[in-house]
Design an enzyme around this catalytic site. Structure first.
Site, PDB file in Angstrom:
ATOM      1  CD1 TRP A 571     -27.904 153.859  30.342  1.00  0.00           C
ATOM      2  CD2 TRP A 571     -25.788 154.224  30.956  1.00  0.00           C
ATOM      3  NE1 TRP A 571     -27.455 152.717  30.994  1.00  0.00           N
ATOM      4  CE2 TRP A 571     -26.160 152.916  31.379  1.00  0.00           C
ATOM      5  CE3 TRP A 571     -24.497 154.674  31.244  1.00  0.00           C
ATOM      6  CZ2 TRP A 571     -25.289 152.065  32.062  1.00  0.00           C
ATOM      7  CZ3 TRP A 571     -23.634 153.816  31.934  1.00  0.00           C
ATOM      8  CH2 TRP A 571     -24.026 152.539  32.335  1.00  0.00           C
ATOM      9  CG  HIS A 704     -20.645 147.298  43.811  1.00  0.00           C
ATOM     10  ND1 HIS A 704     -20.257 146.227  43.036  1.00  0.00           N
ATOM     11  CD2 HIS A 704     -21.220 148.167  42.964  1.00  0.00           C
ATOM     12  CE1 HIS A 704     -20.620 146.448  41.786  1.00  0.00           C
ATOM     13  NE2 HIS A 704     -21.204 147.622  41.717  1.00  0.00           N
ATOM     14  CB  CYS A 736     -17.041 147.834  38.016  1.00  0.00           C
ATOM     15  SG  CYS A 736     -17.809 149.100  36.980  1.00  0.00           S
TER      16      CYS A 736
HETATM   17  N1  GLN Z   1     -14.452 152.734  32.518  1.00  0.00           N
HETATM   18  C1  GLN Z   1     -15.535 152.968  33.416  1.00  0.00           C
HETATM   19  C2  GLN Z   1     -15.011 153.148  34.820  1.00  0.00           C
HETATM   20  O1  GLN Z   1     -14.071 152.519  35.185  1.00  0.00           O
HETATM   21  C3  GLN Z   1     -16.527 151.828  33.389  1.00  0.00           C
HETATM   22  C4  GLN Z   1     -17.726 152.123  34.228  1.00  0.00           C
HETATM   23  C5  GLN Z   1     -18.835 151.117  34.077  1.00  0.00           C
HETATM   24  O2  GLN Z   1     -18.625 150.019  33.689  1.00  0.00           O
HETATM   25  N2  GLN Z   1     -20.050 151.485  34.415  1.00  0.00           N
HETATM   26  O3  GLN Z   1     -15.541 153.899  35.597  1.00  0.00           O
HETATM   27 ZN    ZN Z   2     -18.503 148.234  35.107  1.00  0.00          ZN
END
Ligand code: GLN
Ligand code: ZN
Length: 768
Positions: A571, A704, A736
């Site tokens: 990135w 999401h 996530c």
């Molecule tokens: N540790 C990060 C978060 O919780 C992981 C983000 C990701 O996987 N893009 O925001």
């Molecule tokens: Zn993630």
């Protein structure tokens, strides 16, 4: 000799298009105002290229949202769910339909989800995936390409319209009509392409660029045949139009003889990514074809090394003669920021580093400079050589200590002390977690207050003391909440982080940031990647203070939270003077130092996120293993400095890794958390055939969406997981991080998640 630019950034040097689009969507400006902004941006771009003296100036590289979406609307590739909306509108080219396809549409009684988005080859640009379904009648709905060609012409500028070629257009999409094959689809779409090309020929276009980047991918013989078929038809239909077939992002390899035999007028090749292909191509190059040599890198921000480029250009000239060679950028400049001249803050970007860089506008001048040098301008070459020499020895880039440490790496550095079974036992003894332990992925909701706090600190509105006091308060609140919810492994919430890569880049040596180096990610969304310019090294701990503070507030294990080396690389804009693998290993060593320091500070669980491992896969399968080997090695180096009892987690935001599962296992992480809820755990199928020995947290709810999942549905998902994985190895967590969510829904969702874990524990003890 001609000069050729494949495409130019379109968001505007100050992100004017982003701002205008967003204002239009919010109802704050009229369509006319948006269109005016777009016209101004197109005009600026054309004039920049025209004034620089470029011969082949692109048009139709402008897009309000995405060039593949443009092609969908132009050709009538409108998914069935938008049909009713389309019919309700006066013109098919209506922005209402266009933006609805891009962003979804839920008003006036219509309800249609947006088209799917995915990464464009191995870039960080996302395109909208064409959907070919049975409801579609392919026809030229409107002719954006012709309109923009004429618009440039009215400004006195002859352009080269750019279109995604028919085969790559089809191959980049999904066929959703049963029984329809690629060849049949091509037959339906070709007449539309031909009509479009004929209109350009008629309007006086001399060159047109058809992008066929899928020619650098592995292709089946059937797909290879499609290229022949398509271009033979096109050639017959527009005999007077000169066609430039553009390939980029890799070498043609086994598609070389196919590509050079196509009945087109010029072939563009990417000699930045694949310089080695030049010899093969020249050896077999047909008499009547011109070659566009892509030597100025459209994917990075570094100055061109003229000497290296000239070698390639001279080789092409020697074989073909000047008249048949064009000097070009490797690909569209869409993937580079606009203009280095806008970086005027010397405290952000020092003059020394700035002098090594080139953004889109500077790259255009590099293309011209190469032509001028061939015509005899020695000064340009000498200046460039001096810069290259200075960079190659600059003390701020080359740090002997970092290079020595890299050279001294041994296999043992990538190896934990014991194998997983022994580590698992040691961790169970010390962590004493229940079955189905609960955790989260790291970030908690980033409220307006938190964002403002960081921004105020950055601007100097508040001092460090005030800033840290408020961050500590946010951590306290989040720890309290997690304790109340009875989560087992806690996180501090990542309130101090703006971005998971930027946060580390800002603290590591070898990184620099720009003020205005924006590139389009998708639609109106832009990113400003950090720039890795030199040897990477950690000068001080980066997260230890926050993690220790958070740990001091609880007796439960506090998870340390880091970003992995491959993701940091992936990135960022990466230096071009050493292999990516080497840069990654340097980052790995810096992360390793942090991991070891976290352990020393009493942190017993450490997560190293690697969401970008999969997107780093090379375009050709033959190159996968080499990449995976160094990527996995880098991860292992970053986490292998700790004792057996310290538990290493990793996280990835997807779990479509059937094809690389053995490499995921080779990362040797004690626990992996992945996204699975949207597929209803279907993505866990791979574990029915591959025995994955480690612990794993399949995400039980989709972060999401603001929707709060019920206890029952998460329990069902966990039950599914127990059918594929040993209960002892299952963790319970969201898909996530929660930074995009709001607190009330997060709290409720986590409460339900913990209840689901409890259900599972009860069920297991009952059966045991
Ligand atoms: N540790 C990060 C978060 O919780 C992981 C983000 C990701 O996987 N893009 O925001
Ligand atoms: Zn993630």
């Amino acid at each position: 000799m001609q000069t050729n630019i494949l495409g130019y950034p379109r968001i505007g040097s100050n992100r004017e298009l982003k701002k205008a689009n967003e204002a239009y969507w919010a109802g704050k400006i009229s369509l006319e105002k948006l269109q005016l902004t777009a016209r101004q941006l197109r005009r600026q771009n054309w004039e920049t290229l025209h004034n620089a003296g470029i011969d082949l100036i692109p048009s139709n590289d402008f897009s309000y949202y995405d060039q593949i979406l443009d092609m969908c609307v132009m050709t009538g590739t409108i998914p069935a769910r938008f049909k009713a909306l389309k019919e309700s509108l006066v013109t098919p080219s209506s922005p209402e339909l266009y933006f609805a396809m891009a962003r979804g549409y839920q008003k006036n009684g219509f309800d249609a989800t947006a088209m799917e988005m995915t990464k464009w080859f191995d870039t960080n640009y996302h395109y909208l995936v064409p959907e070919f379904d049975a409801s579609q009648k392919y026809q030229l709905l409107y002719n954006k390409c012709l309109d923009e060609f004429k618009e440039a012409l009215s400004l006195g500028i002859q352009t080269k319209p750019v279109l995604i070629g028919p085969v790559s257009f089809i191959l980049s999409g999904k066929i959703k009509e049963e029984g329809l094959q690629t060849a049949g689809l091509l037959d339906k779409l070709l007449p539309v392409y031909i009509q479009l090309l004929q209109s350009l020929q008629q309007a006086g276009a001399t060159w047109v660029q058809l992008d066929e980047p899928t020619l650098v991918l592995d292709q089946t013989p059937e797909h290879q045949e499609l290229f022949h078929y398509a271009y033979t038809q096109i050639r017959e239909a527009v005999p007077a139009l000169k066609i430039l077939l553009a390939t980029y992002f890799g070498g043609l390899q086994d598609n070389t003889s196919l590509a050079i035999q196509l009945p087109v007028d010029a072939l563009h090749i990417d000699l930045v990514r694949a310089p080695e292909q030049l010899d093969d191509i020249l050896a077999a190059f047909p008499e009547n074809l011109q070659l566009s040599v892509g030597v100025v890198n459209g994917r990075n921000i570094w100055k061109n090394n003229y000497e290296q480029s000239l070698q390639l250009i001279h080789k092409a000239i020697a074989a073909l003669g000047k008249d048949r060679v064009m000097i070009a950028t490797s690909c569209s400049l869409l993937h580079t920021p606009y203009d280095l001249d806008l970086e005027t803050d010397e405290t952000v970007l020092t003059p020394q580093i700035k002098n090594w860089m080139a953004f889109a506008k500077q790259k255009v001048h590099e293309v011209i400079a190469l032509k001028d040098i061939i015509a005899g301008n020695d000064t340009l070459l000498k200046d460039n050589q001096a810069t290259m020499l200075e960079r190659s020895t600059a003390a701020i880039i080359h740090k002997p200590a970092v290079k020595a440490r890299l050279a001294a790496l041994t296999a043992a550095d990538a190896q934990r002390k014991s194998t997983f079974p022994a580590r698992q036992k040691a961790q169970e003894e010390i962590l004493k977690l229940p079955l189905f332990p609960t955790t989260t992925i790291g970030s908690f909701p980033q409220t307006e207050d938190i964002r403002k706090l960081r921004a105020d600190f950055k601007k100097g509105v508040i001092n460090r003391e005030e800033y840290e006091k408020d961050i500590r308060k946010a951590i306290q609140d989040s720890v309290q909440l997690q304790e109340n919810l009875r989560i087992d492994v806690l996180v501090h919430g990542e309130f101090e982080r703006n971005d998971m890569v930027e946060y580390f880049g800002e603290q590591l040596e070898g990184f620099v940031f720009t003020k205005n180096g924006w590139v389009q990610s998708y639609g109106s969304r832009c990113v400003k990647p950090p720039v890795i310019y030199g040897d990477v090294q950690r000068s001080a701990p980066m997260t230890v203070e926050w993690s220790s503070y958070a740990q001091s507030l609880t007796n439960k294990p506090m998870k340390g939270m880091l970003t992995g080396p491959v993701t940091i690389l992936q990135w960022s804009f990466v230096r071009d003077d050493q292999p990516r693998s080497e840069t990654t290993l340097q980052i790995a060593l810096a992360i390793r130092d942090e991991v070891v320091d976290l352990e020393k500070a009493g942190i017993r669980v450490i997560q190293v996120d690697e969401p970008a491992i999969r997107e780093g896969l090379p375009l050709r399968e033959a190159d996968w293993q080499t990449y995976l080997d160094w990527a996995v090695k880098a991860f292992r180096i970053s986490v292998s400095g700790v004792e057996d009892a310290t538990q290493i987690h990793t996280h990835m935001c997807y779990s479509e890794f059937n094809d690389i599962i053995s490499n995921i296992a080779a990362m040797d992480a004690d626990v992996i958390t992945i996204e699975t809820s949207r597929s209803q755990m279907e993505l866990l199928e791979v574990f029915s055939t591959f025995r994955y020995p480690y612990e794993i947290g399949p995400g039980v709810y989709d972060i999401h969406s603001p929707r709060v999942p019920t206890v029952e549905e998460m329990t069902v998902l966990l039950e599914k997981a127990t059918q594929l994985l040993p209960a002892r190895n299952i963790w319970v967590n969201p898909d996530c991080g929660l930074k995009t969510r709001k607190w009330p829904e997060t709290e409720q969702a986590l409460r339900n998640m913990v209840a689901a874990a409890r259900n599972m524990r009860v069920a297991i003890t009952a059966t045991a």
